[in-house]
Scaffold this motif. Structure first.
Motif, PDB file in Angstrom:
ATOM      1  N   ASP A 215       0.850  -1.195   0.000  1.00  0.00           N
ATOM      2  CA  ASP A 215       0.000   0.000   0.000  1.00  0.00           C
ATOM      3  C   ASP A 215       0.880   1.237   0.000  1.00  0.00           C
TER       4      ASP A 215
ATOM      5  N   ALA B 238       0.565   5.559   0.181  1.00  0.00           N
ATOM      6  CA  ALA B 238      -0.362   6.673   0.405  1.00  0.00           C
ATOM      7  C   ALA B 238      -0.109   7.802  -0.576  1.00  0.00           C
TER       8      ALA B 238
ATOM      9  N   PRO C  47      -1.762  11.618  -1.663  1.00  0.00           N
ATOM     10  CA  PRO C  47      -2.531  12.585  -0.867  1.00  0.00           C
ATOM     11  C   PRO C  47      -4.041  12.334  -0.909  1.00  0.00           C
ATOM     12  N   TYR C  48      -4.543  11.710  -1.970  1.00  0.00           N
ATOM     13  CA  TYR C  48      -5.985  11.534  -2.076  1.00  0.00           C
ATOM     14  C   TYR C  48      -6.416  10.080  -2.115  1.00  0.00           C
ATOM     15  N   GLY C  49      -5.681   9.203  -1.472  1.00  0.00           N
ATOM     16  CA  GLY C  49      -6.125   7.812  -1.395  1.00  0.00           C
ATOM     17  C   GLY C  49      -4.966   6.847  -1.366  1.00  0.00           C
ATOM     18  N   LEU C  50      -5.284   5.595  -1.053  1.00  0.00           N
ATOM     19  CA  LEU C  50      -4.255   4.566  -1.005  1.00  0.00           C
ATOM     20  C   LEU C  50      -4.110   3.896  -2.364  1.00  0.00           C
TER      21      LEU C  50
ATOM     22  N   PRO D 163      -7.090   4.034  -5.789  1.00  0.00           N
ATOM     23  CA  PRO D 163      -7.984   3.678  -4.684  1.00  0.00           C
ATOM     24  C   PRO D 163      -9.388   3.271  -5.122  1.00  0.00           C
TER      25      PRO D 163
ATOM     26  N   PRO E 293     -12.429   2.630  -8.677  1.00  0.00           N
ATOM     27  CA  PRO E 293     -12.665   2.627 -10.115  1.00  0.00           C
ATOM     28  C   PRO E 293     -12.777   4.065 -10.624  1.00  0.00           C
TER      29      PRO E 293
ATOM     30  N   PRO F 169      10.731  17.845  -1.107  1.00  0.00           N
ATOM     31  CA  PRO F 169      10.776  18.772   0.038  1.00  0.00           C
ATOM     32  C   PRO F 169      12.022  18.565   0.908  1.00  0.00           C
TER      33      PRO F 169
ATOM     34  N   ASN G  36      12.215  18.745   4.034  1.00  0.00           N
ATOM     35  CA  ASN G  36      11.906  17.950   5.229  1.00  0.00           C
ATOM     36  C   ASN G  36      12.276  16.484   5.031  1.00  0.00           C
ATOM     37  N   TYR G  37      12.137  16.013   3.810  1.00  0.00           N
ATOM     38  CA  TYR G  37      12.463  14.617   3.505  1.00  0.00           C
ATOM     39  C   TYR G  37      13.927  14.340   3.805  1.00  0.00           C
TER      40      TYR G  37
ATOM     41  N   PRO H 169       5.057   7.892  -1.343  1.00  0.00           N
ATOM     42  CA  PRO H 169       4.179   8.984  -0.899  1.00  0.00           C
ATOM     43  C   PRO H 169       4.811  10.358  -1.113  1.00  0.00           C
ATOM     44  N   VAL H 170       6.125  10.452  -0.923  1.00  0.00           N
ATOM     45  CA  VAL H 170       6.828  11.723  -1.121  1.00  0.00           C
ATOM     46  C   VAL H 170       6.768  12.105  -2.599  1.00  0.00           C
TER      47      VAL H 170
ATOM     48  N   ALA I 290       3.105  13.070  -3.579  1.00  0.00           N
ATOM     49  CA  ALA I 290       2.733  14.396  -3.083  1.00  0.00           C
ATOM     50  C   ALA I 290       3.450  15.470  -3.884  1.00  0.00           C
TER      51      ALA I 290
ATOM     52  N   THR J 227       6.286  15.256   3.296  1.00  0.00           N
ATOM     53  CA  THR J 227       5.859  15.495   1.916  1.00  0.00           C
ATOM     54  C   THR J 227       5.496  16.958   1.667  1.00  0.00           C
TER      55      THR J 227
ATOM     56  N   ARG K  59      -9.524   9.052   3.069  1.00  0.00           N
ATOM     57  CA  ARG K  59      -8.333   9.425   2.306  1.00  0.00           C
ATOM     58  C   ARG K  59      -8.708   9.959   0.924  1.00  0.00           C
ATOM     59  N   GLN K  60      -9.832   9.494   0.403  1.00  0.00           N
ATOM     60  CA  GLN K  60     -10.252   9.916  -0.931  1.00  0.00           C
ATOM     61  C   GLN K  60     -11.257  11.063  -0.889  1.00  0.00           C
TER      62      GLN K  60
END
Lengths: 601, 601
Positions: A458, A460, A462-465, A486, A488, A523, A525-526, A590-591, A594, B38, B246-247
Motif C-alpha cells: 500500500d 499513500a 494525498p488523495y487515497g491509497l 484507490p 474505479p 521537500p 523535510n524529507y 508517498p513523497v 505528493a 511530503t 483518504r479519498q
C-alpha cells in the motif's frame, strides 16, 4: 478436464453471465439460485439458452439448512427440496449443492444428519438428481470436509456424495491430503477458489475476497492434485464471490477466469499449455504521441540519441546503451498526450512466447505491417499495453531494429558513455492497471510471461491509497510494477513511468539537468528525515537534496532514484541499484506522489 | 474540551488538511510525520501557517521502535530522536507520540524499556518536550494500556507519560475501567477513534477501517468517561486511518469529524449541545422537476390529489391521507429530471430542532422566502437533501400548509378512502448517499435528528454490492434507508425512492393499475421460490405475481411491497406492513434491482 463457472462469479443479469462464460470458452456453468430468481427467463428458456451457447448446467446451488433438524422442520425442508428438484428437471441439471447447515435449530447429531440426507437423496433419486453435500467453513456443526464425508459415508446412498470447495477447506487450514482416501466417484463436484491471505472472519473473507486460482495465497494447485488422485473426473468449477468482479465487465472476468483454470491445470500437471518462455530483458518501450516535441526534448536531455526511423511508419528509435525508446506519432496517437502504449520483451524464442500467450487467452493484436517489416507478434496485456516478443540484434533471428533506417547518429561503439548520460537499460516499467483488473493483471504476467509476483504494498497518495505489486524475472532483467488507484475511475488519468538504470545517479542526474532537464523537486523535510533515519552525512544528502534524489535501503542494498517531469501521461525515473537492492523505493512513493501533485514544472 | 485532529485523518497535502481542520472549527492538530515530510513548507512555515489558522500543534507523531532494544540500537534511536526534538522545537510543539515497539529486535524486558524511555525523556526535557508512550494493539511486547502504564510508572520521569488511543484499547477488548486509576496528569494525550465491529487482523483493521466516534461499533463514549474520571484535561483528538476519508474532500471530512466529537462529548456529559428534538413523522417529501407532467400523472394514478398551490412559488401540494408530496418546478429544477430534493420532518419543536442541527454543524440553508411565507427553517443533510422542520396543521404553531392556496380539490373530510387508493402516510424514504459520506450520513441522522441506526446490510445489484443502513425513530414514524453503491461515482445516477404505506396492498396496487399506473414486473421464478420457501398458497402468490408484489417475513411480521416506474431519478414503493414487520424488504432488493435494470417501462 471440463471447465465450469458459477454464475455468481460474473456480473450482470443471468443471460449476460451465460454469454460471457460461453464466449470465454467454458464448458458449463453452475446456476446460482438468485440469478435464476431475478431472471425473466423461465427454467426451460434458461436450459435452451445454455444449450444454444454450448454450455451444460453442471450444478444448481445452493440448498441450505436442510439436515440435522427436528422432524417437523425437516418435513418442510423436504417439501421445499421437492420444489427445487422439479425446477432442476426443467433446467435439465442433475446435481444440487447442499451446504452444511448454519441454522440455529440444527443439532450436533451425525446420525440424524446422515438419516435426513439419506431421505433427501431418496427423494432426489425420484427426479434422477444427485445431492452434493458440502461442509461450509462456518457450518454450525459440520465445517470440515472429512466430517461431511463421514456423514455421507454413514448415509450410504447412491445419490448422495460430496462437493469439495478449495476455499472452505484451505481457509480453515485443513490438510487436504485425506481427500485422496475418498472414492473419486463420491466426489460429485469440485469448486475452486483462491483468496488472499487475510486474517479475518472466514464468512466475510469468503463472501467478498475470493479470487480465481493463482490470484490469491491458497495452495489451490496442491489441493487439486489431491482431488485428482482421489479419482475425481468431473468439471473444474469456479465459485468466486468477489466485490470487484461483481462490478467488472463479465466478458473480461470470464476470460480471466478460464485463464486461471488453464494455469492451474498446468501447475497440477493435468493439462499442458505450450511452455512459458520467460523474457530476458526489455527490448524497448514505445510511446505514442501526437506531438513529438516534448518527448524528444526530454529524451535528448536524458542523453538518448535518435538513432533510427522506421522505414514505413512514423516511428523513431531512441537509444542509450541497451535502453531503447520508440516514439510513435502514428494513427494510435490520442489527443490526451503521450502514453506508454507498448513494450518489447526480449525473448529467447519469440514465436513460442507468442504461442504461449495465445494459448493462455491473451488477445493477439492485429499488426499494421508495412512491406518488408520484420515479423513481430504481439498480444495485449489486461491494461491494453501491447507486448511484443522480440529478438534484438541476435544473429540467429531477424531483429525488429532492422525495420529502422539509421539516422547516422549513434553512440560511440567502444561502449563508452561519451555520447550518453550513463543510462544503460530499462530498469522497470510502472503501469497503472484498470481498477477492476488488478488481480487479472498479476495472473496474466505470471501465467503468460512466466514472471514472479511479489507481495502487494500500500502506498499513500494525498488523495487515497494506491496498491502496487511487482512482477519480475528471478534475475530482475524484466521488472514491471503494476499499480492500482484507490477506486474505479481513478485509474484513467494516472501516469505510467519508465525507470532507466544507471550506475552513478548523481552524475546522470547532473548531466540531465545541465542538458536542460528538470527533476521533480523533493521537500527539504524529507532530507532531514533521511539524515535522522539513516545517519547519512550532510555532504551526501545535501547533494541529493539539490537534485531531488530519493534514497532507500532494503535487506540487500540501497536505491537512489529521481524523477523527470511528466509529459502527457508518462514520466521517467532514473534509478541506481546497489548491492542487490530488490525493491522499487515504495517508502518514498508517498513523497513522490505528493510532490507530483504539488508541482507543475 | 479542546478538540484536535491528526493530519492523517484528512486528505490532501498538509496545507489543505490544516485549512480544512481550521475551517471546521478544530482547536488543534496532530502533525503526522509523513505529512510533514511530503510538505514543501519548512517546519517554521508550518508553525506560522497553523498560528495564522488559529490551530495549535498538539502532538508530533509517531516515533517508533525506540525502546527495549540493544544498547547500540538505542544509541542510534536517541540520535534519531534528537533530530526530531529539534524539529519539534521549530514546529513549536511540545508532545511527541512514541508507539510501543514492533521491532523484531525488541526484547521482553520492562525494566530495560523503562530505563530507555527514561533516557529518552531526559533528552526530551532538554528540549522542553514531553514523551507520550502508547501501547499499539499489535506492539511486540507491550500491547495493552496497563502494561504501558506499568513501564511509565517504573520509568518515573516528569517528561514521560501515556498516550491513550480508544481503538488500541477497545479493539483488543481491554477493560478501560482501570484508566481511572492512572493519574490524569500522566495521561499526556488522548486519541479517539471508533471502528466497525470486524473480526480481522487488528493492524489491518486499524489502518483501513477506523472511523469517527459514533460511526462504528466501539464504546468510545464509555471509554472517554473513564479517561475524564482519571482527570485528563488535554485535547480530544481524532486519529483516523480510513481508506474512504483518504479519498474524500478534506473540508467535508473535517466537519463530520468535529460533529462526531460534539456528539461524543454530549453522550459523555462533558459538553451539552441543544437537546435533540426527535421528529414524529414525515410532513412531506419534495420533488423538484423541470417537467411536471410525468410526476403528476404518476401521483394521480397513485390516488393523490393536487390540493394546493404555493402562493408565491411554482410548487404544488399533492395529498392522500397524511402522505404529502410537493412538486416544485422552481429554479432548483435540473435538466436530469425529477429528483427528491427535500423532506419535511414533523417536529415537536421546529425552532429547537433547527438550533440542534445548527449546533451540530448542519449547514443552514438560505431560504428563498416570498412575502407572507410561514417561517420554516431547513438544513442540508450530507447528501444535499434539504431537511425542513415542520409543524403541520397543529393549532399552536404556524403550518407550512398555510402557504398553499387550496385548489378546491380535497379528500373526503370524513377520512374515508373514497377519493384515494388507501395510501395513508409516507412509510420511508430511500436516499442514495455519496460514496465518501456514508458513515457521515449515519452519524448526521443519529446526532442531528436523534434517529436510531440499524445494522448495515449488503444487497446484490447485478453490477455490484450495495450497502444499506436504516435510521429511524423507535416507533417507526420516521424511517430513512441510507444506501450506498459499490464505489465512488456509482452513486450519482442512482434513483431515490419514496415508500407509501397502505393497509391493503393488493387493493391499492389494483387501483393504481386501473388508474393507468404500471408496476415493476417481477420474474415468475421469484414466485415459485416464494411458494417453496414460505408455503404460500397459489391463490395468494398468483395475485402477487400478476401485480408484481414482493413478500418478506421477519421475526415480527410480514411485508408486502411493489414498485412504480421511475420518473427522472425517483420512483415510488407501496408497502403494507403487518404484525410489526421492522425491515425494508432487503432480501427482495436484488430481485427489484435486477428487474429495474432489465425493464424500461
Amino acid at each position: 478436464m471440463r471447465t465450469s463457472i458459477a454464475t455468481v462469479s460474473l456480473s450482470g443479469p443471468l443471460t449476460e453471465k451465460l454469454t460471457a462464460a460461453a464466449r470465454a470458452g467454458f464448458d458449463g456453468v453452475e446456476i446460482f439460485e438468485n440469478d435464476l430468481l431475478t431472471s425473466p427467463l423461465t427454467p426451460e428458456e434458461i436450459r435452451t439458452r445454455c444449450a444454444d451457447l454450448g454450455l451444460t448446467i453442471d450444478l444448481y446451488q445452493p440448498m441450505r439448512d436442510i439436515e440435522a433438524v427436528p422432524d417437523e422442520e425437516f418435513a418442510r425442508n423436504l417439501r421445499r427440496a421437492e420444489h427445487k428438484f422439479r425446477l432442476m428437471r426443467r433446467l435439465g441439471t442433475d446435481t444440487v449443492l447442499v451446504c452444511s447447515s448454519v441454522s440455529p435449530n440444527a443439532v450436533d447429531d451425525d446420525a440424524l444428519a446422515a438419516a435426513q440426507l439419506r431421505q433427501l437423496a431418496d427423494l432426489a433419486s425420484e427426479y434422477d438428481i444427485r445431492v452434493a453435500y458440502e461442509a461450509l467453513a462456518w457450518g454450525r456443526h459440520v465445517n470440515t470436509y472429512d466430517h461431511a464425508w463421514r456423514i455421507v459415508e454413514a448415509a450410504d446412498h447412491p445419490a448422495l456424495g460430496l462437493c469439495l470447495d478449495s476455499f472452505h477447506i484451505l481457509a480453515r487450514g485443513s490438510d487436504p491430503k485425506a481427500i485422496e482416501d475418498i472414492p473419486g466417484e463420491k466426489i460429485y463436484f469440485l469448486q475452486l477458489a483462491d483468496a488472499p491471505q487475510l486474517a479475518m472472519d472466514v464468512l466475510q473473507w469468503s463472501r467478498h475476497y475470493r479470487c480465481f486460482p493463482g490470484q490469491g495465497g491458497l495452495d489451490v494447485a496442491g489441493f487439486l492434485g489431491h482431488v485428482i488422485r482421489a479419482g475425481y473426473d468431473g468439471p473444474l468449477s469456479l465459485e468466486i464471490f468477489n466485490d470487484v468482479f461483481r462490478q467488472a465487465d463479465a466478458a473480461t472476468t470470464a476470460v480471466d477466469a478460464l485463464r486461471s483454470l488453464l494455469v492451474l491445470q498446468e501447475s497440477t500437471g493435468v493439462h499442458a499449455s505450450p511452455a512459458p518462455v520467460v523474457p530476458t530483458g526489455v527490448a524497448f518501450a514505445e510511446l505514442v504521441t501526437t506531438d513529438v516535441e516534448p518527448t524528444a526534448e526530454l529524451l535528448t536531455a536524458l542523453g538518448f540519441i535518435r538513432t533510427g526511423r522506421h522505414h514505413g511508419k512514423p516511428v523513431d528509435l531512441w537509444e542509450q546503451g541497451e535502453a531503447r525508446i520508440l516514439v510513435n506519432t502514428g494513427p494510435a496517437a490520442r489527443r490526451d498526450g503521450t502514453v506508454l502504449a507498448a513494450l518489447g520483451l526480449e525473448s529467447p524464442d519469440p514465436a513460442a512466447a507468442a504461442q504461449r500467450a495465445e494459448a493462455l487467452l491473451a488477445p493477439v493484436l492485429p499488426r499494421r505491417r508495412t512491406p518488408g517489416d520484420v515479423p513481430l507478434s504481439s498480444v495485449a496485456a489486461p491494461d491494453g499495453t501491447a507486448l511484443f516478443f522480440c529478438a534484438t540484434r541476435r544473429p540467429e533471428l531477424p531483429s525488429w531494429t532492422e525495420d529502422f533506417e539509421p539516422t547516422g547518429q549513434e553512440f560511440d561503439p567502444s561502449g563508452q558513455e561519451a555520447d550518453g548520460h550513463g543510462i544503460h537499460h530499462i530498469d522497470h516499467l510502472a503501469l497503472t492497471q484498470p481498477w477492476h483488473q488488478f488481480d487479472e493483471a498479476t495472473l496474466f504476467h505470471r501465467g503468460v510471461l512466466g514472471l514472479d509476483a511479489q507481495d502487494s504494498v500500500d502506498v499513500a497518495d494525498p488523495y487515497g491509497l494506491f496498491r502496487s505489486r511487482a512482477v519480475s524475472t528471478a534475475d530482475g532483467s524484466v521488472r514491471i510494477a503494476l499499480g492500482v488507484g484507490p477506486g474505479p475511475g481513478d485509474d484513467l488519468g494516472r501516469p505510467q513511468h519508465i525507470a532507466l538504470a544507471c550506475d552513478d545517479l548523481v552524475t546522470t542526474a547532473r548531466r540531465f539537468c545541465e542538458a536542460g532537464g528538470h527533476l521533480l523537486p523533493i521537500p527539504a523535510n524529507y532530507y532531514e528525515d533521511l539524515a535522522a533515519r539513516y545517519g547519512l552525512p550532510e555532504e551526501e544528502w545535501s547533494v541529493y537534496r539539490k537534485l531531488g534524489i530519493l534514497y532507500d535501503r532494503d535487506a540487500y542494498g540501497t536505491l537512489r532514484h529521481c524523477y523527470t517531469r511528466t509529459v502527457g501521461r508518462v514520466f521517467f525515473e532514473l534509478v541506481q541499484r546497489d548491492g542487490g537492492y530488490r525493491g522499487y523505493g515504495a517508502p518514498n512513493a508517498p513523497v513522490r506522489l505528493a510532490a507530483q501533485r504539488a508541482v507543475a514544472f
